[in-house]
Design a protein around this motif. Structure first.
Motif, PDB file in Angstrom:
ATOM      1  N   PRO A  31      23.631  29.667  43.476  1.00 20.13           N
ATOM      2  CA  PRO A  31      23.885  30.696  42.456  1.00 20.13           C
ATOM      3  C   PRO A  31      25.324  31.188  42.488  1.00 20.13           C
ATOM      4  O   PRO A  31      26.006  31.082  43.509  1.00 20.13           O
ATOM      5  N   SER A  32      25.766  31.730  41.377  1.00 18.19           N
ATOM      6  CA  SER A  32      27.093  32.352  41.340  1.00 18.19           C
ATOM      7  C   SER A  32      26.976  33.866  41.190  1.00 18.19           C
ATOM      8  O   SER A  32      27.966  34.556  40.989  1.00 18.19           O
ATOM      9  N   ALA A  42      29.157  36.955  42.220  1.00 15.48           N
ATOM     10  CA  ALA A  42      29.476  36.680  43.627  1.00 15.48           C
ATOM     11  C   ALA A  42      30.814  37.294  44.033  1.00 15.48           C
ATOM     12  O   ALA A  42      30.976  37.762  45.150  1.00 15.48           O
ATOM     13  N   ASN A  43      31.755  37.289  43.134  1.00 15.75           N
ATOM     14  CA  ASN A  43      33.075  37.864  43.426  1.00 15.75           C
ATOM     15  C   ASN A  43      33.774  38.153  42.092  1.00 15.75           C
ATOM     16  O   ASN A  43      33.238  37.841  41.029  1.00 15.75           O
ATOM     17  N   SER A  84      36.125  36.779  40.604  1.00 15.57           N
ATOM     18  CA  SER A  84      36.530  35.685  39.712  1.00 15.57           C
ATOM     19  C   SER A  84      35.347  35.116  38.922  1.00 15.57           C
ATOM     20  O   SER A  84      35.515  34.213  38.111  1.00 15.57           O
ATOM     21  N   VAL A  85      34.138  35.649  39.178  1.00 21.95           N
ATOM     22  CA  VAL A  85      32.957  35.228  38.421  1.00 21.95           C
ATOM     23  C   VAL A  85      32.611  36.355  37.454  1.00 21.95           C
ATOM     24  O   VAL A  85      32.527  37.514  37.863  1.00 21.95           O
TER      25      VAL A  85
HETATM   26  C1  LIG Z   1      33.440  33.131  43.908  1.00 23.66           C
HETATM   27  O1  LIG Z   1      32.073  32.800  43.855  1.00 23.66           O
HETATM   28  C2  LIG Z   1      31.803  31.494  43.430  1.00 23.66           C
HETATM   29  C3  LIG Z   1      30.299  31.347  43.312  1.00 23.66           C
HETATM   30  O2  LIG Z   1      29.648  31.654  44.510  1.00 23.66           O
HETATM   31  C4  LIG Z   1      32.425  30.498  44.401  1.00 23.66           C
HETATM   32  O3  LIG Z   1      32.193  29.184  43.961  1.00 23.66           O
HETATM   33  C5  LIG Z   1      33.909  30.748  44.506  1.00 23.66           C
HETATM   34  O4  LIG Z   1      34.429  29.922  45.508  1.00 23.66           O
HETATM   35  C6  LIG Z   1      34.174  32.201  44.857  1.00 23.66           C
HETATM   36  N1  LIG Z   1      35.601  32.456  44.792  1.00 23.66           N
HETATM   37  C7  LIG Z   1      36.239  33.145  45.739  1.00 23.66           C
HETATM   38  C8  LIG Z   1      37.690  33.372  45.477  1.00 23.66           C
HETATM   39  O5  LIG Z   1      35.682  33.558  46.754  1.00 23.66           O
END
Ligand SMILES: *[C@@H]1O[C@H](CO)[C@@H](O)[C@H](O)[C@H]1NC(C)=O
Length: 273
Positions: free
Chosen positions: A47-48, A83-84, A86-87
């Motif tokens: 999952p994101s 998740a963060n 950038s999502v």
């Molecule tokens: C943000 O979350 C996505 C989905 O879990 C992941 O693929 C990505 O690496 C993460 N980016 C950072 C900068 O942690």
């Protein structure tokens, strides 16, 4: 004289770290594996975002939380947490709740569909189901008495503009069995953005169900250096379906910030201040 900075850092930490939920993502992935939803039902799960299910009178559930038929008779409200930073989410999604039955079920005839809504809107963390096309309006779990703890998976899929509902699922339907994975593939849904699950059992199991071990989130390694706010439901521990179905309710919330980390952060703030 360190107590003031410690207090300050404790107050600031949730804001500093609130954007990164990588540990929570790892935790929910672990829950899906430990509960054998992967691979019994899903072949994989990356999952994101996190999906919170909030049932009236219960609140946000922990993954695999044992609930009664009565507690889940009305639809939960949903919240998505990326998740963060950038999502981000916006646009159209398909929401579904499927009965993945008990641990170890091979589901040769598919799964019972308890909820299927196309055209769900997600804006930020808000999931708006009301305006969607409810093929199967929420029908609360009702596992057969003695059939053991059933794993009900609530899943949110991206619904691309190319999505076409298969003819058999383009009009309102009650609860019925379907090959859900084929539906996802045939209709062009995906990816699976976020999912969560609950356990619902009626009566005492008259069959033997393989026990699963609990997910201990404190043993998970963060994917990146910073943690999350630790307030999310998906960050809690909780065991999956067990033979007795008694060990699952109300798992305690587990904070991922130790007092030592808080003290170090406080010291850091003290030094730079
Ligand atoms: C943000 O979350 C996505 C989905 O879990 C992941 O693929 C990505 O690496 C993460 N980016 C950072 C900068 O942690």
């Amino acid at each position: 004289m360190v107590s003031l900075p410690v207090l300050l850092s404790l107050a600031l930490l949730p804001f500093v770290a609130a954007q990164d939920h990588s540990l929570d993502i790892e935790a929910i992935e672990a829950h899906f594996t430990q509960s054998h939803i992967v691979p019994d039902f899903l072949t994989s799960f990356t999952p994101s975002a996190l999906l919170d299910l909030n049932y009236a009178g219960v609140g946000n559930v922990t993954p695999g939380q044992a609930l009664t038929i009565k507690q889940v008779s009305a639809a939960p409200t949903l919240t998505v947490t990326p998740a963060n930073s950038s999502v981000s989410f916006s646009g159209t999604y398909t929401l579904a709740m499927l009965d993945a039955e008990t641990v170890g079920s091979t589901l040769p005839d598919g799964v019972n569909r308890h909820w299927l809504v196309n055209g769900v809107e997600v804006t930020g963390s808000t999931v708006t189901i009301a305006g969607g096309n409810a093929i199967t309006p929420y029908a609360g779990p009702g596992p057969a008495a003695g059939s053991g703890p059933h794993r009900y998976v609530v899943a949110l899929y991206t619904q691309p503009s190319t999505f076409t509902a298969p003819a058999a699922f383009s009009k309102p339907l009650g609860v019925s069995r379907m090959d859900f994975n084929a539906y996802v593939k045939d209709s062009g849904l995906g990816p699976l953005v976020a999912a969560n699950y609950i356990d619902v059992e009626e009566g005492t199991a008259t069959i033997s169900i393989a026990p699963t071990s609990a997910v201990v989130t404190s043993t998970l390694l963060p994917a990146s250096s910073s943690g999350s706010s630790g307030t999310h439901a998906a960050s809690t521990t909780g065991s999956s379906a067990s033979a007795t179905g008694t060990a699952k309710s109300g798992a305690p919330t587990l904070s991922k910030f130790s007092p030592l980390a808080a003290a170090l952060a406080g010291l850091f703030i003290f030094i730079v201040a």
